[in-house]
Write an enzyme that holds these catalytic residues in place. Structure first.
Site, mmCIF file in Angstrom:
data_model
loop_
_atom_site.group_PDB
_atom_site.id
_atom_site.type_symbol
_atom_site.label_atom_id
_atom_site.label_comp_id
_atom_site.label_asym_id
_atom_site.label_seq_id
_atom_site.Cartn_x
_atom_site.Cartn_y
_atom_site.Cartn_z
ATOM 1 N N GLY A 102 40.124 -44.684 43.217
ATOM 2 C CA GLY A 102 40.906 -43.985 44.236
ATOM 3 C C GLY A 102 42.110 -43.223 43.709
ATOM 4 O O GLY A 102 43.059 -42.985 44.453
ATOM 5 N N LYS A 103 42.059 -42.791 42.440
ATOM 6 C CA LYS A 103 43.201 -42.071 41.857
ATOM 7 C C LYS A 103 43.504 -40.786 42.625
ATOM 8 O O LYS A 103 44.664 -40.527 42.993
ATOM 9 C CB LYS A 103 42.912 -41.727 40.383
ATOM 10 C CG LYS A 103 42.700 -42.905 39.477
ATOM 11 C CD LYS A 103 42.504 -42.479 38.041
ATOM 12 C CE LYS A 103 41.229 -41.666 37.825
ATOM 13 N NZ LYS A 103 40.009 -42.428 38.077
ATOM 14 N N GLU A 135 37.921 -31.924 37.555
ATOM 15 C CA GLU A 135 36.777 -32.775 37.892
ATOM 16 C C GLU A 135 36.117 -32.357 39.202
ATOM 17 O O GLU A 135 34.896 -32.303 39.304
ATOM 18 C CB GLU A 135 37.219 -34.236 37.994
ATOM 19 C CG GLU A 135 36.069 -35.176 38.294
ATOM 20 C CD GLU A 135 36.511 -36.619 38.417
ATOM 21 O OE1 GLU A 135 35.753 -37.505 37.981
ATOM 22 O OE2 GLU A 135 37.603 -36.872 38.955
ATOM 23 N N GLN A 155 41.772 -41.786 33.068
ATOM 24 C CA GLN A 155 40.760 -42.838 33.121
ATOM 25 C C GLN A 155 41.156 -43.997 32.204
ATOM 26 O O GLN A 155 41.734 -43.779 31.143
ATOM 27 C CB GLN A 155 39.402 -42.306 32.643
ATOM 28 C CG GLN A 155 38.859 -41.152 33.458
ATOM 29 C CD GLN A 155 38.147 -41.619 34.716
ATOM 30 O OE1 GLN A 155 38.452 -42.664 35.260
ATOM 31 N NE2 GLN A 155 37.205 -40.827 35.176
ATOM 32 N N LYS A 161 54.763 -49.252 33.260
ATOM 33 C CA LYS A 161 55.904 -48.706 32.532
ATOM 34 C C LYS A 161 56.747 -47.905 33.512
ATOM 35 O O LYS A 161 56.212 -47.139 34.310
ATOM 36 C CB LYS A 161 55.459 -47.802 31.380
ATOM 37 C CG LYS A 161 56.653 -47.181 30.636
ATOM 38 C CD LYS A 161 56.243 -46.154 29.600
ATOM 39 C CE LYS A 161 57.479 -45.535 28.958
ATOM 40 N NZ LYS A 161 57.134 -44.487 27.965
ATOM 41 N N ARG A 202 60.375 -45.941 32.915
ATOM 42 C CA ARG A 202 61.519 -45.667 32.057
ATOM 43 C C ARG A 202 62.831 -45.706 32.836
ATOM 44 O O ARG A 202 63.878 -46.036 32.283
ATOM 45 C CB ARG A 202 61.339 -44.298 31.394
ATOM 46 C CG ARG A 202 62.385 -43.945 30.354
ATOM 47 C CD ARG A 202 61.987 -42.703 29.574
ATOM 48 N NE ARG A 202 60.967 -42.993 28.586
ATOM 49 C CZ ARG A 202 60.038 -42.137 28.183
ATOM 50 N NH1 ARG A 202 59.974 -40.934 28.740
ATOM 51 N NH2 ARG A 202 59.161 -42.464 27.263
#
Length: 490
Positions: free
Chosen positions: A215-216, A240, A362, A428, A430
């Site tokens: 589901g990106k 894509e 991915q 992550k 920053r």
């Protein structure tokens, strides 16, 4: 390039002598000039180039710089420039008072020469029908990048006094933003993620990664839509998905339609079509979203397009789908080096345009082989530099993707209690701390919602109506039972 063109390239002998002379008579002049001029290409006259290189050599070795040491270094370099010539230049200068200003002028002449030379070479190549036009465009872009590098190298440093003023303004702005709506960047489309990040910040590179089908694209489209609704122009570079499929997902995300209705089955009742045309088509058509789905997959193509979008539309967000399909013609042969170059250029692009850049990525199959399927930073495919360059790395984890039952599962108690079924993991960050927040995935509509936001709760909407994310119920549109009989997702 013809000799005529070479002899007439932009330059100024007087300014070159002024800079060289200032460096010869005053050590402070050397320091100021070196802050701007990084190499001898700033000079045009061959003798001036040799003198500067001699001074630069002494400077790098921390040796004294005067007429005698420069003359000695020139002899060591087998230079044709004699002592009398450097004495003559030094006698024309009284002080180094304006050396920084003169150095900046030299840098501008250098840039002008670069532009003339590469435009001339590109023009000649463009006349040759055997030259591939797309390679020519890439070459042109690379040359412009070289010019940008010269400008960057010539920038003077900024004192902490100036940076403290900038920080103070930022603190003042943040302090005035309180409560749940304390967004200092652009909205993400999810209150939970906004609370975590205060919105995506200008200059940030955000990597949104997951396994295929997690589901990106759907998640990032919510961010795209939220910004479009408040007037923030968005550029979407899709490698894509074609533009019609992508637009179908946008509509499904912004309404309560099933994606299958939009791309496969269509509407079986006239009123559904009428409602789509009257209520949703005009509204969504006005969103400032700009899509490319036919461009090349080279990073230079994306950089060119993003700069164009920034100039023409003032985009506040760039999305690229997805990282592993992006290449770099200048780094062919080693995929890891290629991906490293691509991720670095995305970060530099975000800083240059002063906008957040979201790049989908991915994850490797290593996730599938572990008992615990939650993604790790080490699962980012092909290069550790992705992690290094990114300001934020977000993962999507849906237990149902792996047929993991969350009801009654102690590990997912908090998720179930919130009515969620998806983890968004900040592996992550920053600008803050790492952590996890929960969202709800609605598969048949291919969208994520915030389960604790009453304006997002699809289950609370009356059947047969469509929610348009503007706190209104509009239209009389089909539910799953009307269209599919049993309401089952596809």
């Amino acid at each position: 390039m013809s000799e005529v063109v070479k002899k007439n390239l932009p330059h100024s002998f007087d300014i070159e002598e002024a800079v060289i002379g200032a460096m010869l008579v005053d050590k402070n002049g050397v320091e100021e000039a070196m802050q701007v001029i990084k190499d001898s290409s700033a000079f045009y006259d061959p003798k001036h180039i040799e003198i500067f290189e001699a001074i630069q050599k002494l400077y790098s070795n921390s040796e004294p710089i005067d007429l005698l040491t420069v003359a000695k270094q020139l002899r060591s370099n087998d230079s044709s420039v004699g002592p009398e010539e450097i004495v003559s230049i030094s006698q024309k200068i009284v002080s180094s008072a304006h050396v920084e200003y003169h150095s900046m002028i030299l840098l501008q002449y250098r840039i002008r020469r670069m532009i003339v030379m590469f435009n001339t070479s590109v023009t000649v190549a463009a006349m040759d029908e055997t030259v591939d036009v797309f390679d020519l465009i890439a070459r042109w872009q690379n040359e412009f990048d070289s010019v940008a590098d010269v400008i960057t190298k010539g920038r003077a440093s900024v004192s902490i006094y100036e940076t403290m003023k900038e920080l103070t303004k930022r603190i003042e702005f943040i302090s005035k933003s309180t409560g749940d709506n304390s967004i200092t960047g652009i909205p993400t489309g999810f209150k939970r993620i906004d609370r975590f990040t205060s919105g995506y910040q200008p200059g940030d590179l955000i990597i949104l990664a997951a396994r295929p089908g997690m589901g990106k694209t759907s998640l990032v489209l919510k961010t795209v839509l939220e910004n479009a609704k408040v007037g923030n122009a968005v550029g979407f570079y899709s490698l894509e998905m074609d533009r019609v499929q992508l637009t179908g997902k946008i509509v499904a995300n912004d309404t309560n339609y099933h994606l299958k209705q939009l791309l496969k089955t269509g509407f079986d009742k006239p009123q559904y079509w009428e409602s789509y045309m009257v209520e949703h088509n005009p509204r969504i058509s006005d969103y400032p979203i700009h899509i490319v789905d036919e461009g090349g997959g080279d990073i230079s193509d994306i950089v060119v397009q993003a700069r164009q979008w920034k100039r023409k539309y003032g985009i506040k967000l760039l999305v690229v789908d997805y990282l592993q399909l992006v290449g770099d013609k200048t780094k062919k042969g080693n995929r890891e080096n290629e991906v490293s170059s691509v991720s670095r250029r995305f970060k530099l692009l975000a800083k240059e345009l002063k906008i957040p850049v979201i790049v989908l990525a991915q994850l490797s199959r290593a996730v599938e082989s572990r008992p615990n399927k939650r993604p790790l930073l080490s699962d980012l495919r092909e290069s550790g530099s992705i992690e290094q360059d990114a300001d934020i790395v977000q993962f999507i984890y849906r237990p149902d993707y792996y047929s993991i039952e969350i009801e009654g599962n102690h590990e997912y108690e908090e998720m179930v209690s919130e009515g969620a079924n998806t983890e968004v993991i900040f592996a992550k960050y920053r600008g803050g701390s790492t952590g996890t927040t929960n969202l709800k995935w609605i598969g048949d509509k291919t969208k994520f919602v915030d389960p604790t936001d009453p304006n997002e709760s699809v289950s609370k909407l009356p059947d047969g109506n469509v929610y348009n994310n503007s706190s209104q119920i509009v239209g009389d549109l089909p539910n799953a039972t009307d269209v599919f009989g049993d309401g089952s997702p596809f």
